[in-house]
Design an enzyme around this catalytic site. Structure first.
Site, PDB file in Angstrom:
ATOM      1  NE  ARG A  73       4.807   0.085  -9.701  1.00  0.00           N
ATOM      2  CZ  ARG A  73       3.832   0.047  -8.795  1.00  0.00           C
ATOM      3  NH1 ARG A  73       4.040  -0.493  -7.622  1.00  0.00           N
ATOM      4  NH2 ARG A  73       2.641   0.557  -9.057  1.00  0.00           N
ATOM      5  NE  ARG A  99       5.737   1.254  -4.336  1.00  0.00           N
ATOM      6  CZ  ARG A  99       5.249   2.355  -4.868  1.00  0.00           C
ATOM      7  NH1 ARG A  99       4.054   2.789  -4.550  1.00  0.00           N
ATOM      8  NH2 ARG A  99       5.972   3.062  -5.733  1.00  0.00           N
ATOM      9  CG  HIS A 117      -1.542 -14.902  -2.753  1.00  0.00           C
ATOM     10  ND1 HIS A 117      -1.786 -13.543  -2.776  1.00  0.00           N
ATOM     11  CD2 HIS A 117      -2.683 -15.494  -3.184  1.00  0.00           C
ATOM     12  CE1 HIS A 117      -3.013 -13.330  -3.220  1.00  0.00           C
ATOM     13  NE2 HIS A 117      -3.575 -14.502  -3.479  1.00  0.00           N
ATOM     14  CD  GLU A 150       8.274 -11.775 -15.966  1.00  0.00           C
ATOM     15  OE1 GLU A 150       8.248 -12.442 -17.015  1.00  0.00           O
ATOM     16  OE2 GLU A 150       9.001 -12.091 -15.000  1.00  0.00           O
TER      17      GLU A 150
HETATM   18  C1  GAR Z   1      -0.767 -12.256   4.700  1.00  0.00           C
HETATM   19  O1  GAR Z   1      -1.994 -12.930   4.789  1.00  0.00           O
HETATM   20  C2  GAR Z   1      -0.153 -12.447   3.329  1.00  0.00           C
HETATM   21  O2  GAR Z   1      -0.384 -13.724   2.799  1.00  0.00           O
HETATM   22  C3  GAR Z   1      -0.869 -11.405   2.522  1.00  0.00           C
HETATM   23  O3  GAR Z   1      -0.901 -10.284   3.380  1.00  0.00           O
HETATM   24  C4  GAR Z   1      -0.973 -10.732   4.722  1.00  0.00           C
HETATM   25  C5  GAR Z   1       0.115 -10.048   5.505  1.00  0.00           C
HETATM   26  O4  GAR Z   1       0.005 -10.348   6.865  1.00  0.00           O
HETATM   27  N1  GAR Z   1      -0.204 -11.117   1.297  1.00  0.00           N
HETATM   28  C6  GAR Z   1      -0.828 -10.932   0.141  1.00  0.00           C
HETATM   29  O5  GAR Z   1      -2.034 -10.933   0.028  1.00  0.00           O
HETATM   30  C7  GAR Z   1       0.112 -10.721  -1.041  1.00  0.00           C
HETATM   31  N2  GAR Z   1      -0.590 -10.834  -2.275  1.00  0.00           N
HETATM   32  P1  GAR Z   1       1.196 -10.100   7.846  1.00  0.00           P
HETATM   33  O6  GAR Z   1       1.620  -8.637   7.660  1.00  0.00           O
HETATM   34  O7  GAR Z   1       0.612 -10.333   9.203  1.00  0.00           O
HETATM   35  O8  GAR Z   1       2.305 -11.043   7.502  1.00  0.00           O
END
Ligand code: GAR
Length: 215
Positions: A73, A99, A117, A150
């Protein structure tokens, strides 16, 4: 004109791993003048064939791919930090970047990383937040844009948008309606941060009050 200074653009770096619809919504807001003064300086993906990175190329934006699979990472994140610094970004926007970031990455951009999120945090952090919310039986769902710290899906909240969960929803229809809110929320949050017109009181994002002194 002599003596006039135009304000330097506020440069964002977008990190994605997948379809990139949040990135495209941000790009559209900029194109349509709803995020004035903001420009996308670089789009980075950790997945070579992420549809979001092809979409960024189609828009003629600067892009780079650093495949993370199988790499330590910290080593992978050092490449990202280098690229973001090279492109002189003011703000990092995680847009479906799936990630975890290393502590080194987070400390390289203190209070300058945003994430979106698909839940009303602190409820349902982690993966499949919409399915988690649906299975739990919540009556109100939504999305959160927050600073990244973090801990997973934890930093100070900039804004949230809520929607009712309908009797007719399944997890997919709920996720689709949350996504429509995400596309509004992310640009709004970037505009708020780019304005610099706020202060942090502990975890609380507070917009600065403007007082008209009459002068
Ligand atoms: C979105 O719903 C975003 O909120 C989520 O991934 C999706 C990406 O969609 N993110 C998470 O869950 C982060 N913890 P996209 O590639 O169409 O923007």
């Amino acid at each position: 004109m002599a003596g006039s200074k135009s304000k330097a653009p506020f440069r964002i770096g977008v990190l994605l791993s997948g379809r990139g619809s949040n990135f495209l919504a941000i790009a559209k807001s900029i194109r349509e003048g709803r995020l004035s003064g903001v420009e996308i300086a670089i789009v980075l993906s950790n997945v070579a064939d992420a549809p979001g990175i092809s979409a960024a190329r189609d828009l003629n934006l600067p892009t780079a791919v650093y495949v993370s699979k199988g790499r330590p990472r910290a080593e992978h994140d050092a490449d990202l930090i280098g690229s973001l610094r090279e492109h002189k970004i003011d703000l990092v926007c995680l847009a479906g970047y799936m990630r975890l970031l290393s502590p080194g990455f987070i400390s390289a951009f203190p209070n300058r990383i945003l994430n979106i999120h698909p839940s009303l945090l602190p409820a349902f952090p982690g993966l499949d937040a919409q399915q988690q919310a649906f299975d739990y039986g919540v009556k109100v769902a939504g999305c959160t844009v927050h600073f990244v710290d973090e801990h997973l899906d934890h930093g100070a909240i900039i804004l949230q948008r809520a929607i009712p969960v309908l009797e007719t929803d399944d997890a997919h229809s709920l996720a689709d309606r949350i996504l429509a809110e995400e596309h509004i929320a992310y640009s709004e949050a970037i505009a708020r941060v780019a304005s610099g017109d706020y202060e942090m009181r502990g975890r609380r994002y507070v917009k600065r009050q403007r007082f008209d002194t009459g002068n």
